[in-house]
Write a protein that holds these residues in place. Sequence first.
Motif, mmCIF file in Angstrom:
data_model
loop_
_atom_site.group_PDB
_atom_site.id
_atom_site.type_symbol
_atom_site.label_atom_id
_atom_site.label_comp_id
_atom_site.label_asym_id
_atom_site.label_seq_id
_atom_site.Cartn_x
_atom_site.Cartn_y
_atom_site.Cartn_z
ATOM 1 N N ALA A 76 0.840 -1.205 0.000
ATOM 2 C CA ALA A 76 0.000 0.000 0.000
ATOM 3 C C ALA A 76 0.873 1.251 0.000
ATOM 4 O O ALA A 76 0.598 2.214 -0.728
ATOM 5 N N CYS A 81 -0.842 4.641 -1.250
ATOM 6 C CA CYS A 81 -2.077 4.640 -0.453
ATOM 7 C C CYS A 81 -1.908 5.431 0.836
ATOM 8 O O CYS A 81 -0.795 5.620 1.335
ATOM 9 N N HIS A 85 -7.007 3.671 3.412
ATOM 10 C CA HIS A 85 -7.281 2.741 2.304
ATOM 11 C C HIS A 85 -6.949 1.301 2.673
ATOM 12 O O HIS A 85 -7.302 0.380 1.920
ATOM 13 N N LEU A 86 -6.253 1.105 3.779
ATOM 14 C CA LEU A 86 -5.743 -0.235 4.090
ATOM 15 C C LEU A 86 -6.876 -1.245 4.286
ATOM 16 O O LEU A 86 -6.775 -2.392 3.825
ATOM 17 N N VAL A 88 -9.774 -1.391 2.942
ATOM 18 C CA VAL A 88 -10.323 -1.772 1.636
ATOM 19 C C VAL A 88 -9.391 -2.771 0.958
ATOM 20 O O VAL A 88 -9.822 -3.782 0.395
ATOM 21 N N LEU A 89 -8.096 -2.495 1.064
ATOM 22 C CA LEU A 89 -7.117 -3.373 0.418
ATOM 23 C C LEU A 89 -7.090 -4.755 1.066
ATOM 24 O O LEU A 89 -7.017 -5.789 0.381
ATOM 25 N N TYR A 129 -12.967 7.661 -2.033
ATOM 26 C CA TYR A 129 -13.048 6.986 -3.342
ATOM 27 C C TYR A 129 -14.006 7.730 -4.260
ATOM 28 O O TYR A 129 -15.023 8.271 -3.819
ATOM 29 N N ALA A 142 -7.449 7.744 -4.105
ATOM 30 C CA ALA A 142 -7.923 6.509 -3.469
ATOM 31 C C ALA A 142 -8.115 5.411 -4.506
ATOM 32 O O ALA A 142 -7.629 4.276 -4.337
ATOM 33 N N ASN A 143 -8.825 5.728 -5.582
ATOM 34 C CA ASN A 143 -9.054 4.728 -6.629
ATOM 35 C C ASN A 143 -7.733 4.275 -7.241
ATOM 36 O O ASN A 143 -7.478 3.075 -7.392
ATOM 37 N N THR A 146 -5.264 2.460 -4.531
ATOM 38 C CA THR A 146 -5.736 1.168 -4.025
ATOM 39 C C THR A 146 -5.699 0.118 -5.136
ATOM 40 O O THR A 146 -5.275 -1.024 -4.916
ATOM 41 N N THR A 177 -3.884 -0.481 -12.605
ATOM 42 C CA THR A 177 -4.786 -0.149 -11.498
ATOM 43 C C THR A 177 -6.206 -0.252 -12.019
ATOM 44 O O THR A 177 -6.464 0.096 -13.189
ATOM 45 N N CYS A 179 -9.779 0.187 -10.045
ATOM 46 C CA CYS A 179 -10.589 0.329 -8.834
ATOM 47 C C CYS A 179 -11.582 1.463 -9.036
ATOM 48 O O CYS A 179 -11.226 2.519 -9.570
#
Lengths: 349, 90
Positions: A76, A81, A85-86, A88-89, A129, A142-143, A146, A177, A179
């Motif tokens: 991350a 990130c 955001h963690l 979500v990941l 996001y 964020a998008n 992540t 990426t 997301c």
Amino acid sequence: MADASSQLVDIGSDDPQVLLDRFATRGWGDGLPLVAPTPERVDAMLAGSSREPDEVVATLPPRSGVATRRIIAINAVLAGCRPEHLGVLVAAVRALARPEVNLRGVNATTHPVAPLLVVHGEVARTAGYNSGLGAFGPGNLANAATGRALRLMLLHVAGAVPGAGDASTQGGPAKYTYCVAENLLRSPWGGYAASVGVDAPSAVTVHCGEAPHNFHDMESDQPAAILDKAASVMASLGSNNAPVSGAEFFVMLCPEHAAACAAAGWTRGNVASYLHERARMRTGDLRDAFALRAWAPWQETFGDDAGMPITEHPGNIRIVVVGGPGKHSSVIPSWGMTRSATVPVEPEP
Amino acid sequence: MKVYAPDGAVGPSAASLAPPRPVLAGKRIGILDNSKPNAGLLLGRMAERLAARTGASVDVVERKNAALPAPDDMLARLAEAEVVLTGSAD
């Protein structure tokens, strides 16, 4: 905080170019500049949670890499990130490890498949996001970060390195990426996660498929006219859905197209049923194109001139509202031998 | 500057390859055709030639989807052979 599963490497310089070069020498990275995963940054990434950093979240094939929370945090940081955001990941990694996703096949195939990560619910708002205008990118941290971190997990931990654990013939931009957040506020049918039985404040979905294929309708406010264009995109020899009838489609409706459907009284299920009915191809053309088919037995009974639904049942057509003003929506075909997975984002106490 | 390695540990493998058989005479050869184009043809010919040269026999032929793991019952049938030929891409 070093431990057996995450070792420190001395790269001898603070120069970002040196970090990039040293990582490239070891086969790490995605080709873009990286944020140095120093102990301070990784600790800060983990600081928002009281969970055990070395808790194993998943083991990812084909490398059988062990994804601990710390390893996820390291990737991350590399991707840019923020700590928010963690969670979500972590949920995304947990979802990818679900057996129905078939991550070994997803990573190993010659197809350009990439896992699309869809963020649902409160966390989309609180962690920044983008579910609105330009949600698939670019421009939102964020998008972008992540999705990139999830790819770095696949490269580093799962071993999905082109030529080694990833045999994709052409690769694809979605492998950098991929997301997006669901536009819950503009969804006339409520949230997607709840519609598939995941009743949590925040959740994520992974769908292993192609990059989005646009369709537009600027002329009609009638669901049938709008959705016929989606059906036209779906009914194609060019996607793996054609020979694999159990595969899913994700249909990402923009708010205006979704509103037009809802205004006519159509539910999410109605939209899926209509698309199932309309997205058909001539059975003989499908047979001619694919000697190797994964069809349900009843499909093989169809005569060559019959119209064959491009997917086995309406439940394979997943409807999510994404995007901002305008009349562009998209269809995301599947890799095929994979099912999407939706899991809750667990609170980070 | 010190940074963390991003790859982490490798977990236990789900399975490992059996050691190669030094002598094939009298052994049973199995074929796991992954259904990729011409995989069955290629593996079948290889097995036939191997059997002819060594005195082994081709006993088990199974076919599966390339994108999915082999089911347990298929693996159990293949386990009756001492040597299994598999692996073919596009």
